[in-house]
Design a protein around this motif. Structure first.
Motif, PDB file in Angstrom:
ATOM      1  N   VAL A 186       0.828  -1.197   0.000  1.00 30.17           N
ATOM      2  CA  VAL A 186       0.000   0.000   0.000  1.00 30.17           C
ATOM      3  C   VAL A 186       0.870   1.257   0.000  1.00 30.17           C
ATOM      4  O   VAL A 186       0.626   2.216  -0.755  1.00 30.17           O
ATOM      5  CB  VAL A 186      -0.956  -0.005   1.205  1.00 30.17           C
ATOM      6  CG1 VAL A 186      -1.650   1.350   1.360  1.00 30.17           C
ATOM      7  CG2 VAL A 186      -1.988  -1.110   1.061  1.00 30.17           C
ATOM      8  N   VAL A 239       3.221   1.034  -3.631  1.00 30.46           N
ATOM      9  CA  VAL A 239       2.514   0.976  -4.910  1.00 30.46           C
ATOM     10  C   VAL A 239       1.374   1.987  -4.968  1.00 30.46           C
ATOM     11  O   VAL A 239       1.225   2.725  -5.959  1.00 30.46           O
ATOM     12  CB  VAL A 239       1.988  -0.454  -5.161  1.00 30.46           C
ATOM     13  CG1 VAL A 239       1.197  -0.522  -6.474  1.00 30.46           C
ATOM     14  CG2 VAL A 239       3.139  -1.450  -5.191  1.00 30.46           C
ATOM     15  N   GLN A 240       0.558   2.062  -3.911  1.00 30.43           N
ATOM     16  CA  GLN A 240      -0.610   2.938  -3.962  1.00 30.43           C
ATOM     17  C   GLN A 240      -0.298   4.368  -3.545  1.00 30.43           C
ATOM     18  O   GLN A 240      -0.795   5.318  -4.161  1.00 30.43           O
ATOM     19  CB  GLN A 240      -1.709   2.360  -3.067  1.00 30.43           C
ATOM     20  CG  GLN A 240      -2.280   1.038  -3.575  1.00 30.43           C
ATOM     21  CD  GLN A 240      -3.472   0.568  -2.773  1.00 30.43           C
ATOM     22  OE1 GLN A 240      -3.825   1.145  -1.734  1.00 30.43           O
ATOM     23  NE2 GLN A 240      -4.112  -0.503  -3.233  1.00 30.43           N
ATOM     24  N   TYR A 241       0.556   4.547  -2.511  1.00 31.21           N
ATOM     25  CA  TYR A 241       0.863   5.888  -2.040  1.00 31.21           C
ATOM     26  C   TYR A 241       2.087   6.483  -2.713  1.00 31.21           C
ATOM     27  O   TYR A 241       2.356   7.678  -2.553  1.00 31.21           O
ATOM     28  CB  TYR A 241       1.054   5.898  -0.517  1.00 31.21           C
ATOM     29  CG  TYR A 241      -0.194   5.572   0.268  1.00 31.21           C
ATOM     30  CD1 TYR A 241      -1.455   5.504  -0.344  1.00 31.21           C
ATOM     31  CD2 TYR A 241      -0.132   5.329   1.631  1.00 31.21           C
ATOM     32  CE1 TYR A 241      -2.591   5.205   0.383  1.00 31.21           C
ATOM     33  CE2 TYR A 241      -1.271   5.023   2.371  1.00 31.21           C
ATOM     34  CZ  TYR A 241      -2.493   4.959   1.729  1.00 31.21           C
ATOM     35  OH  TYR A 241      -3.623   4.661   2.450  1.00 31.21           O
ATOM     36  N   THR A 282      -6.441  -4.339   4.913  1.00 33.23           N
ATOM     37  CA  THR A 282      -5.495  -3.445   4.253  1.00 33.23           C
ATOM     38  C   THR A 282      -5.563  -3.568   2.734  1.00 33.23           C
ATOM     39  O   THR A 282      -5.489  -2.564   2.002  1.00 33.23           O
ATOM     40  CB  THR A 282      -4.062  -3.754   4.728  1.00 33.23           C
ATOM     41  OG1 THR A 282      -4.001  -3.616   6.145  1.00 33.23           O
ATOM     42  CG2 THR A 282      -3.049  -2.821   4.084  1.00 33.23           C
ATOM     43  N   ILE A 331      -2.032  -6.466  -4.689  1.00 30.37           N
ATOM     44  CA  ILE A 331      -1.323  -5.240  -5.089  1.00 30.37           C
ATOM     45  C   ILE A 331      -0.095  -5.640  -5.877  1.00 30.37           C
ATOM     46  O   ILE A 331       0.732  -6.420  -5.407  1.00 30.37           O
ATOM     47  CB  ILE A 331      -0.932  -4.402  -3.857  1.00 30.37           C
ATOM     48  CG1 ILE A 331      -2.179  -3.858  -3.158  1.00 30.37           C
ATOM     49  CG2 ILE A 331      -0.016  -3.259  -4.267  1.00 30.37           C
ATOM     50  CD1 ILE A 331      -1.872  -3.026  -1.939  1.00 30.37           C
TER      51      ILE A 331
END
Length: 426
Positions: free
Chosen positions: A115, A118-120, A171, A177
């Motif tokens: 998270v 990759v996402q933030y 999560t 992810i």
């Protein structure tokens, strides 16, 4: 009365030479002495003999496919996270505890780093650093309930297995992810400077050869220094022939691994995770064998009440052990996530059982107080070779689980037998 010089004095008859010296006759022969020494070390050397036998068995059954350069590297990479967990698990078991949550913690940290990175969009190194800190916090949480509140570790970590499995799914929102940055993936499946000595132009991967030579020199040097110190202090209880046999066996393993990873056909160099494992094995072996903290772990596991009476702060030892286990579980989760290039809600499933099996197969005692880091690594390698060898033979997973379960049962039975034999002889 005749004087001593009188020639008529009758001389004492010559004493007959005894046919044999009773003490010398009762002394054990060198062969019997060697046999007794080996029997006293059977628990320590049995695990290494088992590993060698299993390797040779699968090497023959697979037609030589087991000990190829590519397959040996795969065994190391595929089992690296279990070996990392086994280091922390054997310390927990030596202290008389168990940790059932390490697989869920590894999955949770892998999900959290996914998270963040990759996402933030966090830098990969910052995600890894925060993941390690998160593992330490998880370990502190569980250590608090064990050491301070006094709840048995089995219950605390069973609850932790459920808690952190649930947090992993929360999560990730039950989705995977992917993909991760290249630098992150290198920790789990990359090689050390792969483009520096490519196989197409270089006869050997010289970084691996150099690391192997350095490891060999350091290994032999440390063994010689250790024996010299023990002889100087008068506490050496190891015969010279066994010392050189042990050193020769270790040197042969280092040379073989160097050849397979750096010179043999199909070699790709040194996996980065092997460097990480080597550092962890050396560091934790030193901690367990040569530091006060390590001695206290053995004392607490051997007899907690006596350790408390002698002034050892057993609760502090317990707390630090679970913090350490959390850090290693986080590292294992990062390595596993990097190797798969994916963080999923089902990651880490049954990791705890593999780590526990590695520790017990490696000689850790069920009651605590006995075990080594090297033994746990050897037990993990046995499990890894079994998995790999049976996969090469096409054995189905159901039979693989059955065989691994039998190996674990026999290893613990062997430990129980040795303890009973030692008590009967003592």
């Amino acid at each position: 009365m005749s004087s001593p010089s009188d020639p008529t004095t009758t001389a004492d008859p010559p004493r007959r030479r005894p046919q044999g010296d009773p003490a010398r006759d009762l002394a054990p022969s060198p062969l019997r002495t060697a046999g007794s020494f080996l029997l006293s070390r059977v628990q320590q050397i049995g695990i290494f003999i088992a590993l060698v036998v299993i390797v040779l068995l699968f090497q023959g059954l697979t037609g030589g496919r087991l000990l190829t350069a590519g397959n040996v590297a795969n065994i190391i990479v595929q089992n690296s996270y279990i070996l990392i967990l086994a280091i922390g698990m054997v310390m927990i078991i030596i202290a008389g505890h168990i940790d059932l949550s390490v697989g869920s913690v590894a999955a949770f940290v892998g999900a959290a780093t996914g998270v963040m990175i990759v996402q933030y969009g966090w830098p990969w190194w910052l995600g890894i650093l925060v993941g390690i800190v998160l593992g330490a916090l998880v370990g502190a949480w569980q250590g608090f309930w064990v050491a301070v509140v006094g709840i048995p570790a089995f219950i605390v970590t069973l609850a932790g297995m459920l808690i952190f499995r649930g947090l992993t799914q929360i999560t990730l929102s039950n989705t995977q992810i992917t993909p991760f940055p290249t630098e992150y993936r290198q920790l789990g499946g990359g090689y050390l400077f792969p483009e520096l000595f490519p196989a197409s132009t270089s006869p050997a991967e010289w970084i691996t050869v150099g690391l192997g030579a350095l490891t060999l020199v350091l290994f032999i040097g440390s063994q010689l220094r250790g024996r010299g110190k023990r002889i100087k202090l008068g506490v050496e209880g190891e015969p010279a022939w066994w010392f050189w046999t042990r050193v020769g066996f270790g040197a042969l393993l280092i040379l073989m691994l160097t050849y397979l990873l750096g010179i043999a056909e199909g070699s790709r160099g040194t996996p980065i995770v092997l460097i990480v494992l080597g550092i962890l094995i050396v560091a934790y072996s030193v901690v367990m064998q040569r530091t006060r903290f390590g001695r206290h772990i053995y004392a607490v596991g051997g007899n907690r009440h006596a350790a408390d009476l002698s002034g050892i702060r057993s609760k502090r030892i317990d707390f630090m052990l679970f913090v350490n286990m959390g850090v290693l579980a986080a590292l294992a989760g990062i390595v596993f996530t990097g190797r798969l290039n994916s963080a999923g809600p089902g990651a880490g499933n049954l990791f705890e059982l593999d780590a526990i099996a590695a520790a017990f197969i490696g000689g850790a005692a069920v009651q605590g107080g006995i075990g080594t880091v090297v033994g746990a690594i050897t037990g993990g390698l046995i499990m890894g070779v079994l998995n790999n060898g049976m996969s090469l033979l096409g054995v189905s997973t159901d039979y693989q689980q059955f065989i691994k379960g039998m190996v674990l049962l026999l290893a613990v039975a062997f430990d129980v037998y040795n303890k009973r034999r030692a008590r009967s002889l003592g």
